[in-house]
Scaffold this active site. Structure first.
Site, PDB file in Angstrom:
ATOM      1  N   SER A  35     -51.584 -23.189  39.266  1.00 58.23           N
ATOM      2  CA  SER A  35     -51.167 -23.869  40.510  1.00 58.23           C
ATOM      3  C   SER A  35     -49.713 -23.610  40.896  1.00 58.23           C
ATOM      4  O   SER A  35     -49.288 -24.046  41.957  1.00 58.23           O
ATOM      5  CB  SER A  35     -51.389 -25.363  40.372  1.00 58.23           C
ATOM      6  OG  SER A  35     -52.752 -25.608  40.202  1.00 58.23           O
ATOM      7  N   GLU A  40       0.792  -1.231   0.000  1.00 60.29           N
ATOM      8  CA  GLU A  40       0.000   0.000   0.000  1.00 60.29           C
ATOM      9  C   GLU A  40       0.827   1.285   0.000  1.00 60.29           C
ATOM     10  O   GLU A  40       0.376   2.309  -0.509  1.00 60.29           O
ATOM     11  CB  GLU A  40      -0.949   0.012   1.203  1.00 60.29           C
ATOM     12  CG  GLU A  40      -2.072  -1.001   1.131  1.00 60.29           C
ATOM     13  CD  GLU A  40      -3.062  -0.727   0.009  1.00 60.29           C
ATOM     14  OE1 GLU A  40      -3.335   0.451  -0.264  1.00 60.29           O
ATOM     15  OE2 GLU A  40      -3.530  -1.703  -0.624  1.00 60.29           O
TER      16      GLU A  40
END
Lengths: 766, 137
Positions: free
Chosen positions: A476, A199
């Protein structure tokens, strides 16, 4: 033409010349003035703009450069001798973590299974309470347990080892950028050299802009007749990526140059390079953008950037030219060609030797077939984490501060919970039940840590999270609170106190309430424990009336129910709406000897640089008598031994003592089971989102899913030791105390002083 | 008093269950190695150094591995006592007592801790009772 006219004409010309001269002089004076104005306004303006840009660039570069998502981790897998875990479960956990199967590998993050032994080369990890170093270990197994862990380097036995934790999700910023920050000195030299070779060869020599680079690119582009090479330096690329849009205008070019110079003026080359490495874009994973070498390394190879080899470095650097075009998963051939071309370039430039290049070229791409997903595997659990962390952090902190959140989720428990629920729902689908949904919550009762949350039949779905948001009647499931309130009064109630299970009414007119049993029968006088184990409504409602609604509501509150409780008698049979998570909180103290620990999903939070920020320690509060709880647990064990949950005996080993309670609501709309072993509490709900009848009782729906979940997990049985002050007596079917060991009697616990005083002989009915 | 007594207690139940015996020499690594051995050493060290938070973190981790170990619950109770969380200290010491059947020395220490915490809470009558229980062991 007359002289007059001539003179007139001359005069006119003179005047015209004069006026032209005047105009000229006016124009030039205007120009001069304009120039002056330009000089005096534009120059300061551009100076001001430069200063402003300088400030902005420095502010962003030095301040919070990137918004980092919070990363959420599961509880790490702890390995130790005697742990009940199979080799295949460990291998599956290692695979989830991205460890590779490789024999004799030197590489961190690898394992090998052979002959009932696993060798693991673990990865180092920084936890909030210290660093777990990388180790090479050998695990041996015997009888379904780890029999020994050996450190392969020293040959010594090892006590406890924790693996790196599984990432289970992130809280992303709106723009969706995901990155793991790395420091330059953590990166292999070869990566940096590859990057610079490809680069920006003169990175350490130029001042941000490289005329030589531009010229080189120009020549290359002219030769090719198209743009094949960019002339931008790394600093220019960073300026573009960090501060500018993708527009290609002259103005943007000028700004780019200015920002580049500002960056170069203020910062060291290494700082710029590090920022570049963390910023670069490596492609998209659905809505998540992969940025930086740290994240890319995890996304493509499943390991830290510090472990990048020459070949992998070349592959990543090669992608920068076109992250999508050279994506090694989508276009492996193209990515391989690009990588090899870069390796050739490295050799040409003398950065590596020919033989190194040749060897790297022979290496496969080495990418993970399936990328670690950015989407959470456990969205329902992540919801809970979000809810709990927002008590201490602002919403923006979650998406920008790079928090690392260590949670209590146990991946093995979570997957058992998901599978258990899915299997049961599929069975019921096949039997014609429609649109069934469900939820599961699994908790460690003695610490309140939440190990698993399943929010629906599709555990990956991110929609409605039933575990946290489905507020349903609990039926319950409420009953243990009533029985606890009774057993806390040993002078009035014991487990064998007879309750009347005969029809009765409360209230008058519209408020008249007449409870019925599920089987529509009444059962005469029944011992208290049987009213619980068989979930008789009439006797329980009578008990509720005796106790008083205030006492029952108060018991529910003590146990952790935070919602408003409507004080009607129907509360005794479960006219109370809770979410599965709230039920888990309500049952937690029952499973933990009367000690309440607020449910928690987070252990600790660390900052982006690894600094510990918050810890969420164990909290305990005694909310019920441990003696009464011991009796209640016995009664709830009876539910499994011979009551409404006896089906569980076909699913779980006899040696695993568990206790629980079924719950069914009117017209079979909700099917519940909440139960616990010595070390795990799980709550399962099943029903329909539209609240229409699901056609399931607690036993036929949720109970069986619960059985599947729990039978897939190693469980500690309920403790056989009773707390001080609890004694056991032999009791015959008439509720009388007998001598030791009568065949028709059984041992039942009592709070000391409440057991029957006189003793009868075996076979006596008093 | 409570604290001084408790800080020097050896954490392993193995030792606690054999009061009066000499501490065993460090074991060679064998298959019988106590998996928590290293963690417990770290806990002891943190307690000796007064690093309460560190000890707390290590104790919670050890308890995740073995929640039935009464000695660990006692040490956590002790950490809470030293941090001034007396109610929690009492609750944790009671939990330790439930698990420490056949370990009279540990039960005595738990009752001492409960007495100290009750004292600190101003519950002098409760503290007296607990001291009495501590003396019984």
């Amino acid at each position: 033409m007359s002289p007059n006219r001539k003179s007139t004409s001359r005069a006119t010309k003179r005047s015209a010349r004069r006026s032209t001269r005047t105009r000229h002089s006016a124009t030039s004076s205007l120009l001069r003035r304009a120039l002056r104005l330009l000089l005096f306004t534009l120059l300061p303006l551009s100076l001001f703009y430069t200063l402003w840009l300088d400030f902005t660039v420095r502010d962003q570069f030095e301040g919070r450069r990137w918004e980092l998502p919070a990363r959420v981790y599961a509880s790490p897998l702890e390995l130790y001798g005697e742990r009940a875990i199979r080799p295949d479960q460990i291998v599956s956990s290692l695979q989830q973590l991205g460890y590779r199967s490789r024999s004799g590998s030197e590489e961190e993050g690898s394992y090998y299974l052979s002959n009932n032994r696993i060798t693991i080369h673990t990865r180092p990890f920084r936890f909030w309470d210290g660093v777990e170093p990388s180790r090479e270990l050998k695990l041996s197994f015997r009888d379904g347990k780890i029999s020994r862990i050996t450190d392969l380097k020293s040959g010594d036995g090892v006590g406890v080892v924790r693996l790196d934790p599984l990432p289970i999700g992130s809280f992303y910023p709106l723009h969706g950028e995901d990155r793991i920050l790395v420091q330059l000195d953590q990166l292999p030299d070869v990566l940096v050299r590859t990057l610079l070779t490809v680069e920006d060869r003169s990175f350490y020599d130029h001042f941000g802009i490289s005329p030589l680079g531009i010229a080189r690119a120009l020549v290359a582009n002219l030769r090719a007749g198209r743009a094949v090479q960019g002339g931008s330096t790394l600093t220019q690329q960073l300026a573009k990526n960090l501060f500018l849009t993708r527009q290609r205008t002259l103005w943007r070019k000028a700004r780019e140059a200015l920002i580049t110079l500002i960056l170069e003026f203020h910062y060291q080359k290494d700082e710029i390079l590090e920022a570049y490495i963390n910023e670069v874009y490596f492609g998209q994973d659905q809505r998540r953008a992969i940025h930086g070498v740290g994240m890319a390394s995890h996304f493509f190879f499943g390991h830290d950037a510090s472990q990048l080899t020459l070949a992998k470095s070349a592959l990543l650097v090669g992608m920068l030219k076109g992250p999508s075009w050279y994506n090694p998963r989508k276009n492996p051939k193209r990515a391989m060609e690009r990588r090899n071309m870069i390796l050739d370039l490295m050799a040409q430039q003398g950065e590596i030797s020919e033989s190194e290049a040749a060897e790297a070229r022979r290496t496969p791409l080495g990418i993970l077939e399936r990328p670690p997903s950015g989407r959470s595997h456990s969205p329902a659990f992540l919801d809970l984490v979000r809810r709990q962390i927002l008590r201490d952090y602002a919403k923006e902190d979650l998406t920008s501060e790079g928090l690392q959140i260590f949670t209590t989720l146990d991946p093995l428990v979570q997957s058992a919970a998901e599978r258990g629920l899915q299997q049961r729902i599929r069975e019921l689908d096949r039997s014609g039940k429609e649109d069934l949904q469900g939820a599961v919550v699994v908790v460690r009762p003695d610490s309140g840590e939440v190990e698993a949350v399943v929010g629906g039949r599709d555990p990956r779905a991110t929609g409605f999270n039933r575990a946290m948001n489905a507020v349903r009647q609990i039926g319950s499931l409420v009953k243990p609170a009533l029985f606890l309130a009774a057993l806390e009064q040993p002078e009035r109630y014991t487990l064998v106190t007879k309750l009347r299970d005969r029809p009765f009414e409360v209230g008058q007119g519209e408020n008249r309430w007449r409870p019925r049993n599920y089987d529509m029968r009444s059962h005469g006088d029944v011992p208290l424990y049987r009213a619980l184990s068989h979930s008789y409504n009439i006797s329980t409602a009578r008990l509720g009336v005796e106790l008083g609604i205030g006492r029952v509501a108060n018991t529910l509150k003590r146990l952790g129910v935070e919602r408003d409780i409507h004080r009607y008698p129907s509360l005794f049979l479960g006219a109370l709406e809770l979410t599965p998570l709230e039920v888990a909180q309500f049952y937690q103290p029952i499973a933990a000897g009367g000690v309440r620990s607020p449910l928690r999903s987070i252990r600790a939070v660390m900052g982006r640089n690894g600094e510990p920020l918050n810890r969420y320690p164990l909290r305990v509060e005694e909310v019920a008598s441990s003696k009464a709880i011991a009796l209640l647990q016995w009664g709830m064990e009876e539910v499994v031994r011979s009551g409404t949950a006896r089906y569980l005996n076909t699913m779980l080993a006899q040696s695993i003592r568990v206790a629980g309670k079924t719950g069914t609501t009117n017209d079979l709309r909700d099917s519940w089971f909440a139960g616990f072993s010595g070390d795990r509490l799980a709550v399962v709900w099943m029903g329909r989102d539209d609240n229409k009848p699901a056609g399931l009782t607690g036993s036929s729906g949720a109970l069986r899913a619960w059985g599947r979940v729990m039978s897939a997990l190693p469980l500690e049985p309920l403790a056989a030791i009773y707390p001080e002050g609890v004694t056991k007596s032999w009791i015959n079917p008439d509720g009388l105390k007998t001598i030791y060991g009568c065949s028709d009697a059984r041992e039942i616990p009592f709070i000391e002083g409440s057991e029957p005083e006189s003793t009868v002989q075996c076979g006596s009915n008093g | 008093m409570v604290v001084a007594k408790a800080v020097h207690r050896v954490v392993t139940d193995r030792v606690i269950s054999e009061p009066g015996s000499e501490p065993k020499p460090e074991l060679e690594p064998t298959d019988d190695l106590d998996p928590l051995h290293d963690l417990i050493e770290k806990i002891e060290y943190a307690l000796q150094q007064g690093q309460l938070e560190k000890a707390e973190v290590l104790l919670e981790r050890a308890l995740r591995i073995d929640s039935q170990r009464a000695g660990l619950w006692h040490d956590l109770a002790q950490v809470h006592h030293l941090q001034g969380s007396y109610r929690e200290s009492i609750t944790l010491a009671k939990r330790s007592n439930t698990l420490s059947v056949g370990m009279p020395a540990l039960q005595e220490q738990n009752w001492s801790l409960i007495a100290g915490s009750r004292e600190a809470l101003g519950d002098h009558a409760g503290a007296e009772l607990a001291w009495g229980r501590a003396g019984q062991h």
